[in-house]
Design an enzyme around this catalytic site. Sequence first.
Site, PDB file in Angstrom:
ATOM      1  N   ARG A   1      27.767  -6.967  24.324  1.00  0.00           N
ATOM      2  CA  ARG A   1      26.394  -7.450  24.560  1.00  0.00           C
ATOM      3  C   ARG A   1      25.710  -7.707  23.219  1.00  0.00           C
ATOM      4  O   ARG A   1      26.139  -7.192  22.187  1.00  0.00           O
ATOM      5  CB  ARG A   1      25.601  -6.408  25.349  1.00  0.00           C
ATOM      6  CG  ARG A   1      26.118  -6.217  26.763  1.00  0.00           C
ATOM      7  CD  ARG A   1      25.150  -5.388  27.605  1.00  0.00           C
ATOM      8  NE  ARG A   1      25.609  -5.343  28.989  1.00  0.00           N
ATOM      9  CZ  ARG A   1      26.382  -4.365  29.479  1.00  0.00           C
ATOM     10  NH1 ARG A   1      26.759  -3.354  28.730  1.00  0.00           N
ATOM     11  NH2 ARG A   1      26.774  -4.409  30.742  1.00  0.00           N
TER      12      ARG A   1
ATOM     13  N   HIS B   1      35.554  14.345   7.733  1.00  0.00           N
ATOM     14  CA  HIS B   1      35.515  15.739   7.244  1.00  0.00           C
ATOM     15  C   HIS B   1      34.262  15.963   6.392  1.00  0.00           C
ATOM     16  O   HIS B   1      34.182  16.980   5.719  1.00  0.00           O
ATOM     17  CB  HIS B   1      36.712  16.036   6.327  1.00  0.00           C
ATOM     18  CG  HIS B   1      38.041  16.072   6.990  1.00  0.00           C
ATOM     19  ND1 HIS B   1      39.206  16.307   6.280  1.00  0.00           N
ATOM     20  CD2 HIS B   1      38.417  15.927   8.282  1.00  0.00           C
ATOM     21  CE1 HIS B   1      40.245  16.283   7.111  1.00  0.00           C
ATOM     22  NE2 HIS B   1      39.788  16.050   8.330  1.00  0.00           N
TER      23      HIS B   1
ATOM     24  N   TYR C   1      24.535  -9.303  31.843  1.00  0.00           N
ATOM     25  CA  TYR C   1      25.892  -9.847  32.023  1.00  0.00           C
ATOM     26  C   TYR C   1      26.207 -10.965  31.034  1.00  0.00           C
ATOM     27  O   TYR C   1      26.991 -11.859  31.317  1.00  0.00           O
ATOM     28  CB  TYR C   1      26.097 -10.314  33.470  1.00  0.00           C
ATOM     29  CG  TYR C   1      26.205  -9.164  34.446  1.00  0.00           C
ATOM     30  CD1 TYR C   1      27.152  -8.153  34.256  1.00  0.00           C
ATOM     31  CD2 TYR C   1      25.368  -9.078  35.559  1.00  0.00           C
ATOM     32  CE1 TYR C   1      27.249  -7.088  35.139  1.00  0.00           C
ATOM     33  CE2 TYR C   1      25.464  -8.026  36.452  1.00  0.00           C
ATOM     34  CZ  TYR C   1      26.406  -7.028  36.240  1.00  0.00           C
ATOM     35  OH  TYR C   1      26.507  -5.974  37.108  1.00  0.00           O
TER      36      TYR C   1
ATOM     37  N   ARG D   1      30.314   3.980  24.290  1.00  0.00           N
ATOM     38  CA  ARG D   1      28.995   4.581  24.089  1.00  0.00           C
ATOM     39  C   ARG D   1      29.014   6.103  24.169  1.00  0.00           C
ATOM     40  O   ARG D   1      29.840   6.688  24.855  1.00  0.00           O
ATOM     41  CB  ARG D   1      28.024   4.050  25.156  1.00  0.00           C
ATOM     42  CG  ARG D   1      27.708   2.569  25.039  1.00  0.00           C
ATOM     43  CD  ARG D   1      26.829   2.120  26.195  1.00  0.00           C
ATOM     44  NE  ARG D   1      27.470   2.351  27.478  1.00  0.00           N
ATOM     45  CZ  ARG D   1      27.943   1.363  28.260  1.00  0.00           C
ATOM     46  NH1 ARG D   1      27.837   0.107  27.909  1.00  0.00           N
ATOM     47  NH2 ARG D   1      28.509   1.670  29.402  1.00  0.00           N
TER      48      ARG D   1
ATOM     49  N   ASP E   1      36.394   7.069   5.554  1.00  0.00           N
ATOM     50  CA  ASP E   1      36.702   7.983   6.656  1.00  0.00           C
ATOM     51  C   ASP E   1      36.039   9.304   6.275  1.00  0.00           C
ATOM     52  O   ASP E   1      36.590  10.089   5.500  1.00  0.00           O
ATOM     53  CB  ASP E   1      38.208   8.138   6.852  1.00  0.00           C
ATOM     54  CG  ASP E   1      38.542   9.069   8.024  1.00  0.00           C
ATOM     55  OD1 ASP E   1      37.692   9.926   8.342  1.00  0.00           O
ATOM     56  OD2 ASP E   1      39.641   8.952   8.593  1.00  0.00           O
TER      57      ASP E   1
ATOM     58  N   LYS F   1      35.001  19.824  14.561  1.00  0.00           N
ATOM     59  CA  LYS F   1      34.279  19.357  13.376  1.00  0.00           C
ATOM     60  C   LYS F   1      33.024  20.193  13.115  1.00  0.00           C
ATOM     61  O   LYS F   1      32.514  20.860  14.008  1.00  0.00           O
ATOM     62  CB  LYS F   1      33.921  17.880  13.532  1.00  0.00           C
ATOM     63  CG  LYS F   1      35.077  17.016  13.999  1.00  0.00           C
ATOM     64  CD  LYS F   1      36.218  16.902  12.987  1.00  0.00           C
ATOM     65  CE  LYS F   1      37.337  16.051  13.553  1.00  0.00           C
ATOM     66  NZ  LYS F   1      38.072  15.299  12.572  1.00  0.00           N
TER      67      LYS F   1
ATOM     68  N   GLN G   1      34.007  15.490  17.096  1.00  0.00           N
ATOM     69  CA  GLN G   1      34.967  16.147  17.986  1.00  0.00           C
ATOM     70  C   GLN G   1      34.805  17.659  17.805  1.00  0.00           C
ATOM     71  O   GLN G   1      34.264  18.128  16.798  1.00  0.00           O
ATOM     72  CB  GLN G   1      36.384  15.648  17.608  1.00  0.00           C
ATOM     73  CG  GLN G   1      37.501  16.165  18.478  1.00  0.00           C
ATOM     74  CD  GLN G   1      38.164  17.391  17.883  1.00  0.00           C
ATOM     75  OE1 GLN G   1      37.896  17.750  16.748  1.00  0.00           O
ATOM     76  NE2 GLN G   1      39.018  18.025  18.666  1.00  0.00           N
TER      77      GLN G   1
ATOM     78  N   PHE H   1      44.326  12.951   8.965  1.00  0.00           N
ATOM     79  CA  PHE H   1      44.633  12.963  10.393  1.00  0.00           C
ATOM     80  C   PHE H   1      45.163  11.585  10.791  1.00  0.00           C
ATOM     81  O   PHE H   1      44.769  10.565  10.218  1.00  0.00           O
ATOM     82  CB  PHE H   1      43.362  13.316  11.184  1.00  0.00           C
ATOM     83  CG  PHE H   1      43.594  13.433  12.656  1.00  0.00           C
ATOM     84  CD1 PHE H   1      44.464  14.388  13.163  1.00  0.00           C
ATOM     85  CD2 PHE H   1      42.958  12.582  13.536  1.00  0.00           C
ATOM     86  CE1 PHE H   1      44.692  14.493  14.527  1.00  0.00           C
ATOM     87  CE2 PHE H   1      43.171  12.680  14.909  1.00  0.00           C
ATOM     88  CZ  PHE H   1      44.044  13.632  15.394  1.00  0.00           C
TER      89      PHE H   1
HETATM   90  C1  LIG Z   1      38.939  14.009  13.344  1.00  0.00           C
HETATM   91  C2  LIG Z   1      39.335  12.915  12.445  1.00  0.00           C
HETATM   92  C3  LIG Z   1      39.323  11.566  12.845  1.00  0.00           C
HETATM   93  C4  LIG Z   1      39.125  11.112  14.258  1.00  0.00           C
HETATM   94  O1  LIG Z   1      38.056  11.625  14.914  1.00  0.00           O
HETATM   95  P1  LIG Z   1      38.067  11.808  16.512  1.00  0.00           P
HETATM   96  O2  LIG Z   1      36.627  11.990  16.821  1.00  0.00           O
HETATM   97  O3  LIG Z   1      38.885  13.024  16.799  1.00  0.00           O
HETATM   98  O4  LIG Z   1      38.638  10.586  17.115  1.00  0.00           O
HETATM   99  C5  LIG Z   1      39.596  10.598  11.889  1.00  0.00           C
HETATM  100  N1  LIG Z   1      39.891  10.927  10.628  1.00  0.00           N
HETATM  101  C6  LIG Z   1      39.950  12.202  10.206  1.00  0.00           C
HETATM  102  C7  LIG Z   1      40.275  12.489   8.783  1.00  0.00           C
HETATM  103  C8  LIG Z   1      39.696  13.245  11.107  1.00  0.00           C
HETATM  104  O5  LIG Z   1      39.799  14.505  10.707  1.00  0.00           O
END
Ligand SMILES: *Cc1c(COP(=O)(O)O)cnc(C)c1O
Length: 402
Positions: free
Chosen positions: A221, A166, A228, A238, A163, A192, A189, A92
């Site tokens: 922070r 998935h 602050y 967050r 990453d 997923k 997201q 992605f």
């Molecule tokens: C979904 C995804 C992301 C990003 O995630 P978001 O929560 O949509 O920002 C990054 N890398 C891969 C391979 C993804 O499938």
Amino acid sequence: MSASRRKPDRSSSPWPQFPIWGPAERTQLLETLQSGRWWYGPKVHRFEEAFARFQGARYGITVNTGSAGLEVALLASGIKAGDEVIIPPYTFVATATAVVCVNAVPVFADIRPDTLCLDPTDVQRKITRRTRAIIPVHLAGHVADMDRLNRIARKHGLFVLEDACHAWGSQWKGKGTGALGDAGVFSFQVSKNINSAEGGIILTDDEQLAQRCTSLIHCGRVAGGAWYQHERLGSNLRLTEFQAAILLAQLTRLERQTLRRQANAAILDEHLSQIPGLKVVPNDPRMDRRSYHLYVFRIESRRFGLSRDELVKALVGEGIPVSPGYPSPLYRLGLFESVGRRSPRLEPFAAAEADYANTSCPVCEQVCQDAIFLPHTALLAPARRMMQIVRAVRRAAGAQTT
Ligand SMILES: *Cc1c(COP(=O)(O)O)cnc(C)c1O
């Protein structure tokens, strides 16, 4: 059962709906609503601990998206303007844009034809004096070759950021993704396997890195500091208590769902791999758990008798929710378009000075032409429905010879 008694496949019978939710989500959400504690609190921290434990990492830092998680982890690693980060082009877009947005430069290394994950041999070739990090993507839930990638990284002093967007639940030699490199990022997201509409988490075993990540998502922070008092260039990334409430409930189902996806994928592997002209993505024996965010298989058109797009069309016509997946290597997207040996669309970042026109990853280019994606939701269907997919593929293969 004889062919005449076999019920016809009904393309109208629906595939499992997603997201899946039940009384656990309802109870958690109502509890948060009625408590009045809506903001970054006990449920967020409970989920951070629970998910880190689930994957076998020491620390978990939630973020509002997986994309932001990748950026934060890179910033926390100490990445500097113009540093190079090696990534695969079959992923992605966020894997690449995160690198651009921290003012580093994505360098694309090819994927392996068997796992569709970063090829360590090509990573080795792409290392320069400016390389600072590698981002292996555990594509579709298949774990990249972390043994070789970690070895290369150690030799060259590179930061390894998984990453794992998935790969919730995937394991390599008994250890969870996100705990295999220096840090790992997951997305929650809505598409997923475990989700709260939006959300993400960074995992790491490194306490200092974890503290920097927490600061970066919390306006700079520091632990024990005044409200602050801002010691870093942070942002507000967050997660809310409502999202953590849903995720705590979703996490109770993840193990069971992962096992079901694996069992159904094994049925597809067994039957699809016997069809001439089809190739599945076999398990690396070092991987003992695979999340199957997607079930990916590949078609050799000449042997199969149909093009990839013809097969996708035939399957969609039978109600099978497949797609051709990522259409091109990331470096062929308009975003990376080269004008005068620069990439003006990456302005104002350092990567705008890079020229992607001559980047070539032949394996990725081939896979973009021949892969078919089946989403993880279909793998949650009863086992017998996997044979509906197999029969539809066989019918498509047979149709062009008759
Ligand atoms: C979904 C995804 C992301 C990003 O995630 P978001 O929560 O949509 O920002 C990054 N890398 C891969 C391979 C993804 O499938």
